[in-house]
Scaffold this active site. Sequence first.
Site: not given
Length: 175
Positions: A41-42, A98, A101, A129, A150-151, A157, A163
């Site tokens: 969903k990001g 989004d 990582d 990241k 952590f963002v 989210d 979100r």
Amino acid sequence: MTQIQHVLVSKADLEQRVRELGAEISRDYEGKELVLVGILKGAAVFMSDLMREITFPVGIDYMSVSSYGNSSTSSGVVTIKHDIDTDIRGKHVLLVEDLIDTGLTLQHLQQLFLMREAASVRICTILSKPSRRLVDVPIDYCGIEIPDEFVVGYGLDYAEQFRNLPEVWVVKTGE
């Protein structure tokens, strides 16, 4: 307990970088059949903004993929919850994410779309990241590199919360 700490990336910085990415993509894909595939969903917020900055018609689709669940760290196991509906054979695919990582999810998806005979598969992310990367996944359009925090916000989210924040915030998750 989750606590919002501070803004890491402002709304203005996000808007500016999305405009720049849209211009780059428009130059690179002019005259080609491009399908944006947003990773739900990001990426929904970023992809909505990005597609409005692209200067020619594009196809869009979404897929739902999970490697986090309700945790703040990736499990390393990529699960496709909802696949795309578009036939991408012979089309150029731009995976829109989004945050990259570890790179494991995008590496998996890039290989999957190449096996499905896309003309090309490239990757676009608003946040990266690099310090967390486990695999060397090529990011063709990288928005903003961020530190190992952590963002949330701008589509990202924690346990389906935050979100809707228009900026990117650092949070302390309590894990």
